[in-house]
Design a protein around this motif. Sequence first.
Motif, PDB file in Angstrom:
ATOM      1  N   GLU A  91       1.050  -1.445   0.327  1.00  0.00           N
ATOM      2  CA  GLU A  91      -0.155   0.043  -0.500  1.00  0.00           C
ATOM      3  C   GLU A  91       0.301   1.769  -0.471  1.00  0.00           C
ATOM      4  N   HIS A  92       2.266   1.630   0.525  1.00  0.00           N
ATOM      5  CA  HIS A  92       3.115   2.228   0.278  1.00  0.00           C
ATOM      6  C   HIS A  92       3.907   2.237  -0.699  1.00  0.00           C
ATOM      7  N   ARG A  93       4.049   1.588  -1.611  1.00  0.00           N
ATOM      8  CA  ARG A  93       4.169   1.225  -3.304  1.00  0.00           C
ATOM      9  C   ARG A  93       3.314   3.209  -4.042  1.00  0.00           C
ATOM     10  N   PRO A  94       2.515   3.087  -4.113  1.00  0.00           N
ATOM     11  CA  PRO A  94       1.767   4.550  -5.137  1.00  0.00           C
ATOM     12  C   PRO A  94       3.104   5.980  -4.012  1.00  0.00           C
ATOM     13  N   LEU A  95       3.063   6.321  -2.721  1.00  0.00           N
ATOM     14  CA  LEU A  95       4.275   7.034  -2.600  1.00  0.00           C
ATOM     15  C   LEU A  95       5.247   7.020  -2.730  1.00  0.00           C
ATOM     16  N   TYR A  96       6.255   5.680  -2.411  1.00  0.00           N
ATOM     17  CA  TYR A  96       7.263   5.034  -3.389  1.00  0.00           C
ATOM     18  C   TYR A  96       7.500   5.491  -4.785  1.00  0.00           C
ATOM     19  N   ASP A  97       6.786   5.479  -5.702  1.00  0.00           N
ATOM     20  CA  ASP A  97       6.738   5.953  -6.924  1.00  0.00           C
ATOM     21  C   ASP A  97       6.281   7.342  -6.897  1.00  0.00           C
ATOM     22  N   TRP A  98       5.883   7.817  -6.437  1.00  0.00           N
ATOM     23  CA  TRP A  98       5.021   9.049  -6.338  1.00  0.00           C
ATOM     24  C   TRP A  98       6.581  10.078  -5.966  1.00  0.00           C
ATOM     25  N   PHE A  99       7.565   9.687  -5.165  1.00  0.00           N
ATOM     26  CA  PHE A  99       8.561  10.058  -4.922  1.00  0.00           C
ATOM     27  C   PHE A  99       9.749  10.028  -6.219  1.00  0.00           C
ATOM     28  N   ILE A 100       9.784   9.460  -6.556  1.00  0.00           N
ATOM     29  CA  ILE A 100      10.562   8.823  -7.605  1.00  0.00           C
ATOM     30  C   ILE A 100       9.944   9.944  -9.160  1.00  0.00           C
ATOM     31  N   GLU A 101       8.680   9.625  -9.295  1.00  0.00           N
ATOM     32  CA  GLU A 101       8.714  10.775 -10.311  1.00  0.00           C
ATOM     33  C   GLU A 101       8.344  12.034 -10.325  1.00  0.00           C
ATOM     34  N   ASN A 102       8.589  12.991  -8.544  1.00  0.00           N
ATOM     35  CA  ASN A 102       8.635  14.197  -8.367  1.00  0.00           C
ATOM     36  C   ASN A 102       9.797  14.316  -7.946  1.00  0.00           C
TER      37      ASN A 102
END
Length: 557
Positions: A237-248
């Motif tokens: 459930e934390h993966r969307p945030l993991y990906d958001w940081f990487i993308e931003n």
Amino acid sequence: MSNNETSKASNFIHQMIENDLAAGAHDKVVTRFPPEPNGYLHIGHAKSICLNFGTAEKFGGVCNLRFDDTNPEKESQEYIDAIMSDVSWLGFKWGGDVRYTSDYFQQLFDWAVHLIKEGKAYVCDLSPEDARDYRGNFTTPGRNSPFRDRSVEENLELFEKMKNGEFAEGACSLRAKIDMASPSMILRDPMLYRILHMAHHQTGDKWCIYPIYDFAHGQSDAIEGITHSLCTLEFEEHRPLYDWFIENLPVPAQPKQTEFARLNINYTVTSKRKLKQLVDEHIVESWNDPRMPTISGLRRRGYTPGSIRNFCDSIGVTRSNSTVDMGMLEASIREDLDSSAPRAMCVTQPLKVTITNYDDAAEEWFELPAHPKDETMGVRTVPFTRNLLIEQDDFAEVPPRKWKRLTQGVAVRLRGSYVITCDEVIKDEAGNVVELKCSYDPATKGENPVGYKAKGVVHWVSADNSLPCEVRMYDRLFTEENPDGDKERDFKDFINPESLVVLSNARVELGLKDVPAESRFQFERTGYFCVDSDSSSDKLVFNRTVGLRDSWAKAQK
């Protein structure tokens, strides 16, 4: 199907990496094992260690050891040292130097500033309680913080003041500006930094703000060029945030997070908080108490690195949570020690045996194999004298059906020596059997009785020429398969009162006098044992690793 074949069939991560390499996504596989240094590693971590380090080995890559040390309140050098020791003991080598998330604190701070400048982070003055209320729940969307629309300039100034220690703990925090109405709770403006006026074990007093794990984790992966960030399912459930940081963020790499099922094992708990509770409340001796599921506890109990690695291989890697039976882990060490542990005789609860027709001054030395199936281990010698000791349980005045041990008037063989017959039973005033008067047959020397067949075989030691020792009979720490399963009862209610039974009057063969700590033996007819770490020349101590067979499973039926 062999364990290796089972592992390959169920390891979807290796299949994924093979596809990535075939597609040219990566030139080299880089994984990491990122423990938080807030406790000792347990058997669940062993699965992650084996997966991360084993994956790097399999594909010719490297695996970093990185301490995700973002919470100095719960971390210590003791835990760091113990974790490094555990990984090395399991037989793995990390790539380069040991790494720490704290090595990247300045870069993480700079990236937080980047998010503020991009209008994607803000300083929030809500208390933790109010922030939870504003967050909403799974059925109600969250509400924007009243501080969400602060200007970039104000946020930069406030964040600098946070860094300089101008605010009290809890006065404010830095939060990402994402979406308070997101169906993913993790994306509802999560915290990035909190204030904590506490020295750090690596950075000292340099910082009084510390990044939240979710903010530090993915960016540390990116800094290190991790290709595959392997996490247990609770991080899904934390993966969307993991990906958001990487993308931003302007990170140097694009790591990919993949989740796998954690190792759950019955008759134990693997919550570090609860394990620490057992230690702090002195229910167990320490983190490396042999009843603990910690790697150091298993090591002290006598488990080998190979047995733990084979166990982790055998359960495979999947995305489906399940509970593994403790018997599988015990079978793994039993199989390992059956072929590798030399044999010895130890009498744990002695009963005196006097050989009445044997000369009181005589002594014979018998050669016994160190291992019945491995001649390369050589032989061991044991003295036979008039005064011997056998297990109390190996004698019965009124034997049950199919009894194959000693009783009055019945002959049994003493392992590797003579056949004896019990002629007289001596009791104390309370009626307890304290001595057996026996006779031996000189014609039965060795392993081949002459003239008659002995009823059974029992182990023994010389009462005059053996070593006193303490034997600690360890068993499972809990009586219930799922100690956490009853929400109305505390998990400590299910502590097994017989998880440790100390036998202080045991006697063992002379040949074990100077064996070093962690030496493992099969005590014939009893089980597998390990020399304890606090054993000494003055006090020889053995820990029971596991019985010769799974008697626990039978007892539960």
